[in-house]
Write a protein that holds these residues in place. Structure first.
Motif, PDB file in Angstrom:
ATOM      1  N   THR A  39       1.015  -0.991   0.085  1.00 43.65           N
ATOM      2  CA  THR A  39       0.037   0.013  -0.026  1.00 43.65           C
ATOM      3  C   THR A  39       0.783   1.228   0.000  1.00 43.65           C
ATOM      4  OG1 THR A  39      -1.529  -1.042   1.299  1.00 43.65           O
ATOM      5  CG2 THR A  39      -1.585   1.193   1.197  1.00 43.65           C
ATOM      6  N   ILE A  40       1.883   1.310   0.861  1.00 42.45           N
ATOM      7  CA  ILE A  40       2.762   2.521   0.923  1.00 42.45           C
ATOM      8  C   ILE A  40       3.672   2.486  -0.339  1.00 42.45           C
ATOM      9  CG2 ILE A  40       4.510   3.476   2.158  1.00 42.45           C
ATOM     10  CD1 ILE A  40       3.445   2.237   4.788  1.00 42.45           C
ATOM     11  N   PHE A  41       4.161   1.395  -0.808  1.00 41.25           N
ATOM     12  CA  PHE A  41       4.955   1.403  -2.041  1.00 41.25           C
ATOM     13  C   PHE A  41       4.311   1.767  -3.204  1.00 41.25           C
ATOM     14  CE2 PHE A  41       7.787  -0.481  -5.397  1.00 41.25           C
ATOM     15  CZ  PHE A  41       9.128  -0.021  -4.849  1.00 41.25           C
ATOM     16  N   PHE A  42       3.264   1.371  -3.280  1.00 45.06           N
ATOM     17  CA  PHE A  42       2.433   1.518  -4.624  1.00 45.06           C
ATOM     18  C   PHE A  42       1.383   2.619  -4.318  1.00 45.06           C
ATOM     19  CE2 PHE A  42       4.094  -2.601  -5.323  1.00 45.06           C
ATOM     20  CZ  PHE A  42       4.861  -2.664  -6.437  1.00 45.06           C
ATOM     21  N   ALA A  43       1.804   3.614  -3.538  1.00 48.79           N
ATOM     22  CA  ALA A  43       0.631   4.570  -3.301  1.00 48.79           C
ATOM     23  C   ALA A  43       0.049   5.413  -4.478  1.00 48.79           C
ATOM     24  CB  ALA A  43       1.088   5.445  -2.104  1.00 48.79           C
ATOM     25  N   ARG A  44       1.180   5.862  -5.298  1.00 50.61           N
ATOM     26  CA  ARG A  44       0.985   6.500  -6.182  1.00 50.61           C
ATOM     27  C   ARG A  44       0.089   6.043  -7.551  1.00 50.61           C
ATOM     28  NH1 ARG A  44       6.663   9.117  -6.577  1.00 50.61           N
ATOM     29  NH2 ARG A  44       6.554  10.822  -5.088  1.00 50.61           N
ATOM     30  N   GLU A  45       0.305   4.748  -7.793  1.00 53.82           N
ATOM     31  CA  GLU A  45      -0.186   3.979  -8.588  1.00 53.82           C
ATOM     32  C   GLU A  45      -1.657   3.693  -8.152  1.00 53.82           C
ATOM     33  OE1 GLU A  45       2.760   3.244  -7.746  1.00 53.82           O
ATOM     34  OE2 GLU A  45       4.078   3.595  -9.709  1.00 53.82           O
ATOM     35  N   LEU A  46      -1.962   3.443  -6.847  1.00 55.17           N
ATOM     36  CA  LEU A  46      -3.038   2.993  -6.522  1.00 55.17           C
ATOM     37  C   LEU A  46      -4.257   4.349  -6.438  1.00 55.17           C
ATOM     38  CD1 LEU A  46      -2.303   0.591  -3.559  1.00 55.17           C
ATOM     39  CD2 LEU A  46      -3.136   0.106  -5.839  1.00 55.17           C
ATOM     40  N   SER A  47      -3.443   5.421  -6.284  1.00 56.87           N
ATOM     41  CA  SER A  47      -4.217   6.669  -5.903  1.00 56.87           C
ATOM     42  C   SER A  47      -5.285   6.805  -7.280  1.00 56.87           C
ATOM     43  CB  SER A  47      -3.346   7.964  -5.767  1.00 56.87           C
ATOM     44  OG  SER A  47      -2.670   8.161  -6.922  1.00 56.87           O
ATOM     45  N   HIS A  48      -5.077   6.159  -8.479  1.00 59.66           N
ATOM     46  CA  HIS A  48      -5.963   6.679  -9.818  1.00 59.66           C
ATOM     47  C   HIS A  48      -7.267   5.612  -9.564  1.00 59.66           C
ATOM     48  CE1 HIS A  48      -2.684   8.903 -11.342  1.00 59.66           C
ATOM     49  NE2 HIS A  48      -1.913   7.904 -11.344  1.00 59.66           N
ATOM     50  N   LEU A  49      -7.160   4.523  -8.800  1.00 60.68           N
ATOM     51  CA  LEU A  49      -8.408   3.812  -8.347  1.00 60.68           C
ATOM     52  C   LEU A  49      -9.154   4.410  -7.285  1.00 60.68           C
ATOM     53  CD1 LEU A  49      -6.665   0.285  -8.885  1.00 60.68           C
ATOM     54  CD2 LEU A  49      -8.021   1.601 -10.628  1.00 60.68           C
ATOM     55  N   SER A  50     -10.476   4.398  -7.071  1.00 56.11           N
ATOM     56  CA  SER A  50     -11.109   4.998  -6.117  1.00 56.11           C
ATOM     57  C   SER A  50     -12.145   3.834  -5.587  1.00 56.11           C
ATOM     58  CB  SER A  50     -12.011   6.000  -6.722  1.00 56.11           C
ATOM     59  OG  SER A  50     -12.963   5.814  -7.417  1.00 56.11           O
ATOM     60  N   VAL A  51     -12.416   4.022  -4.184  1.00 66.76           N
ATOM     61  CA  VAL A  51     -13.361   3.059  -3.443  1.00 66.76           C
ATOM     62  C   VAL A  51     -14.265   4.015  -2.503  1.00 66.76           C
ATOM     63  CG1 VAL A  51     -13.586   1.439  -1.896  1.00 66.76           C
ATOM     64  CG2 VAL A  51     -11.705   1.275  -3.317  1.00 66.76           C
ATOM     65  N   PHE A  52     -15.486   3.944  -2.916  1.00 69.80           N
ATOM     66  CA  PHE A  52     -16.449   5.012  -2.516  1.00 69.80           C
ATOM     67  C   PHE A  52     -15.905   6.417  -2.508  1.00 69.80           C
ATOM     68  CE2 PHE A  52     -16.718   0.989   0.177  1.00 69.80           C
ATOM     69  CZ  PHE A  52     -17.933   0.512  -0.284  1.00 69.80           C
ATOM     70  N   GLY A  53     -15.420   6.809  -3.499  1.00 64.82           N
ATOM     71  CA  GLY A  53     -15.290   8.213  -3.761  1.00 64.82           C
ATOM     72  C   GLY A  53     -13.584   8.644  -3.216  1.00 64.82           C
ATOM     73  N   TRP A  54     -12.987   7.707  -2.524  1.00 62.98           N
ATOM     74  CA  TRP A  54     -11.616   7.852  -2.021  1.00 62.98           C
ATOM     75  C   TRP A  54     -10.518   7.294  -2.659  1.00 62.98           C
ATOM     76  CZ3 TRP A  54     -11.402  11.469   1.974  1.00 62.98           C
ATOM     77  CH2 TRP A  54     -12.365  11.653   2.648  1.00 62.98           C
ATOM     78  N   PRO A  55      -9.304   7.838  -2.896  1.00 65.67           N
ATOM     79  CA  PRO A  55      -8.218   7.007  -3.441  1.00 65.67           C
ATOM     80  C   PRO A  55      -7.920   5.557  -2.666  1.00 65.67           C
ATOM     81  CG  PRO A  55      -7.722   9.332  -3.249  1.00 65.67           C
ATOM     82  CD  PRO A  55      -8.938   9.006  -2.460  1.00 65.67           C
ATOM     83  N   SER A  57      -5.365   3.900  -2.523  1.00 67.77           N
ATOM     84  CA  SER A  57      -4.053   4.127  -1.598  1.00 67.77           C
ATOM     85  C   SER A  57      -4.501   4.546  -0.092  1.00 67.77           C
ATOM     86  CB  SER A  57      -2.979   5.007  -2.157  1.00 67.77           C
ATOM     87  OG  SER A  57      -3.624   6.254  -2.224  1.00 67.77           O
ATOM     88  N   PHE A  58      -5.562   5.740  -0.090  1.00 62.86           N
ATOM     89  CA  PHE A  58      -5.734   6.255   1.224  1.00 62.86           C
ATOM     90  C   PHE A  58      -6.796   5.002   1.739  1.00 62.86           C
ATOM     91  CE2 PHE A  58      -9.201   8.549   3.552  1.00 62.86           C
ATOM     92  CZ  PHE A  58      -8.263   9.080   4.563  1.00 62.86           C
ATOM     93  N   TYR A  59      -7.557   4.852   1.086  1.00 65.03           N
ATOM     94  CA  TYR A  59      -8.671   3.720   1.878  1.00 65.03           C
ATOM     95  C   TYR A  59      -7.707   2.526   2.438  1.00 65.03           C
ATOM     96  CZ  TYR A  59     -12.270   0.256   2.212  1.00 65.03           C
ATOM     97  OH  TYR A  59     -12.944  -0.726   2.838  1.00 65.03           O
ATOM     98  N   MET A  60      -7.180   1.974   1.667  1.00 62.92           N
ATOM     99  CA  MET A  60      -6.130   0.767   2.132  1.00 62.92           C
ATOM    100  C   MET A  60      -5.176   1.185   3.333  1.00 62.92           C
ATOM    101  SD  MET A  60      -6.656  -2.082   0.606  1.00 62.92           S
ATOM    102  CE  MET A  60      -5.329  -2.824   1.283  1.00 62.92           C
ATOM    103  N   ALA A  61      -4.603   2.225   3.370  1.00 64.09           N
ATOM    104  CA  ALA A  61      -3.689   2.806   4.587  1.00 64.09           C
ATOM    105  C   ALA A  61      -4.663   3.054   5.673  1.00 64.09           C
ATOM    106  CB  ALA A  61      -3.191   4.057   4.039  1.00 64.09           C
ATOM    107  N   ALA A  62      -5.980   3.650   5.563  1.00 66.99           N
ATOM    108  CA  ALA A  62      -6.764   3.770   6.777  1.00 66.99           C
ATOM    109  C   ALA A  62      -7.638   2.761   6.905  1.00 66.99           C
ATOM    110  CB  ALA A  62      -7.887   5.070   6.148  1.00 66.99           C
ATOM    111  N   GLN A  63      -8.301   2.016   6.280  1.00 73.98           N
ATOM    112  CA  GLN A  63      -9.216   0.942   6.722  1.00 73.98           C
ATOM    113  C   GLN A  63      -8.676  -0.555   6.132  1.00 73.98           C
ATOM    114  OE1 GLN A  63     -11.607   1.501   8.469  1.00 73.98           O
ATOM    115  NE2 GLN A  63     -11.230   3.745   8.369  1.00 73.98           N
TER     116      GLN A  63
END
Length: 98
Positions: A39-55, A57-63
């Protein structure tokens, strides 16, 4: 006093139990590492995908990473209970030894 064949069978069962335990622990640790580190290493690549309106990378880091960690712990506890009961139910195994 157990016979030599029973003792050998018991030692083989203990070795198999330990091998299953180590293999499962290794797989679960790799899953946990990939979830947390990935999640941390690929945060930039994961930020293009969204879950419930959130990137993502943010969703995986938070929940997500926390939920995966809880799932790993729950699966480990359940599976170890199954493996331990299976090991204790072997003929010739002594419950006081385990």
């Amino acid at each position: 006093m157990p016979t030599d064949s029973n003792h050998a069978r018991l030692l083989a069962a203990r070795a198999a139990h330990w091998e299953r335990t180590r293999r499962m622990t290794l797989v679960l640790l790799v899953l946990w590492l990939l979830t947390c580190f990935g999640t941390i290493f690929f945060a930039r690549e994961l930020s293009h995908l969204s879950v419930f309106g959130w990137p993502l990378s943010f969703y995986m880091a938070a929940q997500g990473a926390s939920l995966v960690s809880l799932a790993v712990i729950a699966f480990y506890a359940w599976r170890m209970r199954v493996l331990d009961r299976r090991h204790l139910d072997l003929p010739g195994s002594n419950r006081e030894d385990a």
